[in-house]
Design a protein around this motif. Sequence first.
Motif, PDB file in Angstrom:
ATOM      1  N   TYR A  44       0.831  -1.209   0.000  1.00 55.21           N
ATOM      2  CA  TYR A  44       0.000   0.000   0.000  1.00 55.21           C
ATOM      3  C   TYR A  44       0.868   1.263   0.000  1.00 55.21           C
ATOM      4  N   LEU A  45       1.946   1.246   0.778  1.00 52.39           N
ATOM      5  CA  LEU A  45       2.772   2.446   0.881  1.00 52.39           C
ATOM      6  C   LEU A  45       3.701   2.591  -0.320  1.00 52.39           C
ATOM      7  N   ILE A  46       4.104   1.496  -0.947  1.00 54.24           N
ATOM      8  CA  ILE A  46       4.858   1.590  -2.200  1.00 54.24           C
ATOM      9  C   ILE A  46       3.980   2.223  -3.279  1.00 54.24           C
ATOM     10  N   ALA A  47       2.755   1.727  -3.401  1.00 57.34           N
ATOM     11  CA  ALA A  47       1.838   2.281  -4.402  1.00 57.34           C
ATOM     12  C   ALA A  47       1.524   3.746  -4.100  1.00 57.34           C
ATOM     13  N   ALA A  48       1.339   4.066  -2.818  1.00 59.90           N
ATOM     14  CA  ALA A  48       1.037   5.452  -2.443  1.00 59.90           C
ATOM     15  C   ALA A  48       2.201   6.377  -2.778  1.00 59.90           C
ATOM     16  N   GLU A  49       3.419   5.932  -2.510  1.00 61.86           N
ATOM     17  CA  GLU A  49       4.590   6.750  -2.831  1.00 61.86           C
ATOM     18  C   GLU A  49       4.717   6.943  -4.340  1.00 61.86           C
ATOM     19  N   ALA A  50       4.456   5.881  -5.091  1.00 54.96           N
ATOM     20  CA  ALA A  50       4.490   6.002  -6.552  1.00 54.96           C
ATOM     21  C   ALA A  50       3.428   6.976  -7.043  1.00 54.96           C
ATOM     22  N   ALA A  51       2.255   6.955  -6.406  1.00 53.86           N
ATOM     23  CA  ALA A  51       1.189   7.893  -6.781  1.00 53.86           C
ATOM     24  C   ALA A  51       1.604   9.330  -6.492  1.00 53.86           C
ATOM     25  N   VAL A 107      -3.105   5.070   1.632  1.00 53.55           N
ATOM     26  CA  VAL A 107      -2.656   5.347   3.004  1.00 53.55           C
ATOM     27  C   VAL A 107      -3.775   5.093   3.997  1.00 53.55           C
ATOM     28  N   ASN A 108      -4.985   5.454   3.615  1.00 55.45           N
ATOM     29  CA  ASN A 108      -6.104   5.325   4.552  1.00 55.45           C
ATOM     30  C   ASN A 108      -6.490   3.878   4.849  1.00 55.45           C
ATOM     31  N   VAL A 109      -6.123   2.948   3.997  1.00 53.05           N
ATOM     32  CA  VAL A 109      -6.350   1.539   4.338  1.00 53.05           C
ATOM     33  C   VAL A 109      -5.581   1.197   5.612  1.00 53.05           C
ATOM     34  N   LEU A 110      -4.325   1.631   5.676  1.00 57.12           N
ATOM     35  CA  LEU A 110      -3.508   1.345   6.856  1.00 57.12           C
ATOM     36  C   LEU A 110      -3.886   2.230   8.037  1.00 57.12           C
ATOM     37  N   ARG A 111      -4.255   3.463   7.775  1.00 56.30           N
ATOM     38  CA  ARG A 111      -4.647   4.343   8.882  1.00 56.30           C
ATOM     39  C   ARG A 111      -5.966   3.875   9.512  1.00 56.30           C
ATOM     40  N   ALA A 112      -6.865   3.363   8.689  1.00 56.12           N
ATOM     41  CA  ALA A 112      -8.116   2.828   9.242  1.00 56.12           C
ATOM     42  C   ALA A 112      -7.824   1.641  10.148  1.00 56.12           C
ATOM     43  N   ARG A 113      -6.910   0.764   9.710  1.00 58.34           N
ATOM     44  CA  ARG A 113      -6.534  -0.379  10.541  1.00 58.34           C
ATOM     45  C   ARG A 113      -5.861   0.097  11.826  1.00 58.34           C
ATOM     46  N   ALA A 114      -5.029   1.137  11.725  1.00 49.74           N
ATOM     47  CA  ALA A 114      -4.332   1.656  12.902  1.00 49.74           C
ATOM     48  C   ALA A 114      -5.292   2.212  13.947  1.00 49.74           C
TER      49      ALA A 114
END
Length: 647
Positions: free
Chosen positions: A495-502, A516-523
């Motif tokens: 997710y963060l590799i794709a987000a950085e590429a975006a 990013v929000n997929v991981l932030r929601a889990r957090a």
Amino acid sequence: MKNINFKNILGTVVLALLTFSCSNSILDETPRTDYTPDFFKTEEGIQGGLTSLYAHTRYFYGQYYYMVCESGTDEYTFAQNSNGNSIDPDLTIGSSSNLNASTSRGDALWNAVYSNINTASGIIENAAAAGKSESLISEARFWRAFDYFMLVQTFGGVPLDLGSGVLKFNTTPSRTSVRNTVPEVYTQAVFPDLKTAIDNLPDAGRVTGGVTKTAARLYLAKAYLTYGWWLQNPGNIPTYPDSQRTDPDGHDAAWYFQQAYNIALDGINNPGRFGLQPTYYDVNLAQNDRNNEIVLYSDHIQDEYYNGSSLSYATGGAPDNFAGWFTTCNYTLVRSSGVTSVDREAVQWGGRPWTALAPPYKVFTNTFADKTNDSRYDGTFVTVYPCNVDKVPGRQNPVINANGMPVKSGEPIFTFLDEENPNVVYPNGAGSSSIGGGTLPGRADWVINPSGISRIFYPGLWKLGPYRTDNAGGLGQPNGGSTRPWNIAKFSELYLIAAEAAVKGATGSMSARDLVNVLRARAGKWRYSNNGQWSMGGDGTKIADNSAAMTAATPANIDIDYILAERSREYYGEGYRWYDLVRTQKWTEYASSYTICGSAVGDHTQVEYKRNIQPFHYLRPIPQGQLDAMTMSDAEKAAYQNPGYNK
């Protein structure tokens, strides 16, 4: 699935007959003449070689190589009990830091991987003749690409010809070497092997912990991302050997960023057996090791023969898993009315305290600013140290602690406060706690504010804490190496590799904010309060879902600084940080200064320190042992070394 049997590794792995050889590759009594191409056409040779590919990671992960990855970043600086292993890469002005070819612990990586690369090449060239499938051969392709990717990020361009030709299995002793350029390493070694691995590896590993399509996708996406940054070079950082920032295949940085995004999304959408754990706490909980979020790990188990070292008193050498000791302060110095109230214990909050790496102040105020909604602070650090006198026969229970109040086993003895409290009263020096702990009215635990965290007392790294099943109600064996696996790669990173590429311009079905929000929601989801348990009667059950608050707080426009902040919150202390800052060329900006209190007990006075991070430091030095082993002239050796380190 089968488990990998590592016990016979040393008797079956190929010896790389070149100056890069690792002394741990083979037992001396095994005849070296056995290791010919024909050896890799046998079942014994292939299985032994493949087993060694998995085992070699234990010779740098969990080792002093960790210092290369963390010391000198915005995550860690050297601590009170440090030596050159952590001080030298820290680069703090006024310290004894002296990073050079003899002191850099990048040697742990260099010395471990070249014999492994040669082993992989032997399998790739010869296994088909033994009737082995490309699926199995692609395991060797993955590891060869993995090793070259680690090398090129760390040292710049490195040799592809080990003596018998580019990427050829070498049986010819060689004491000379020629370094290839960064583009050559990526386009000839890293990318082709990983692309073939994606096509041929299974969705589920051949063995427990075996490499998969998901692992290959993750590393190809990350390699494309890293190479895109290298081509772009926004900070004008020098490379070595000298080469143009152009791609031999004719692609530009934007193309590589888009490929990184596409492949990372493929990994997310085709997860195989992998996925995200329901809470962040579950990802790093020792009892949940090897869960489905862990894409790649360097394995250790509670077996002394397998681990290759004592499980009761390890010495801190390969293949021990002991990096967690560096980030653990000496919590056992605390006293309660003169009585030891927290002993070393082989549990995840405890372990062996080497006091070698300490987190700077901004980790607590900037990186982990939100400690209420975001569970990652609680799932990263040990901020509460509990009384464990019940584990020591004859020890007084309860003990008399702060404010003359009693504390029983399982209750907090000292706490690093989440937020600054102006009412904390510190003693002069060590005080009654022996650690300079302060007091608050009505509290029985000693307390230290975030601003009072120092090089000698600081929160431990819970993620890396030990776990044993043989404590038998006692303290266990906290001085043994960790028997937990070292997590190398996690599904969440896709997710963060794709987000950085975006952020770098790639487009697709998910925006950087979506990813990013997929991981932030889990957090934002809690099921247990790791540090709160001690004030909750030992049961830290905490059911809370702050996902909405977490995702609402995410900026509408994500930039690289936000990505780096999220990467630190997600992977703090896991060995990613130096590589993240070097890839994005943000190391100087993020880590050239930091604030922390001193090394004396009771020192709660913050000092700002400066680091001397120069552009040439973005590459680590070629190890002195490699230079000494080559029969080349002094001028040739100087040209082989990365600029800035010939002093």
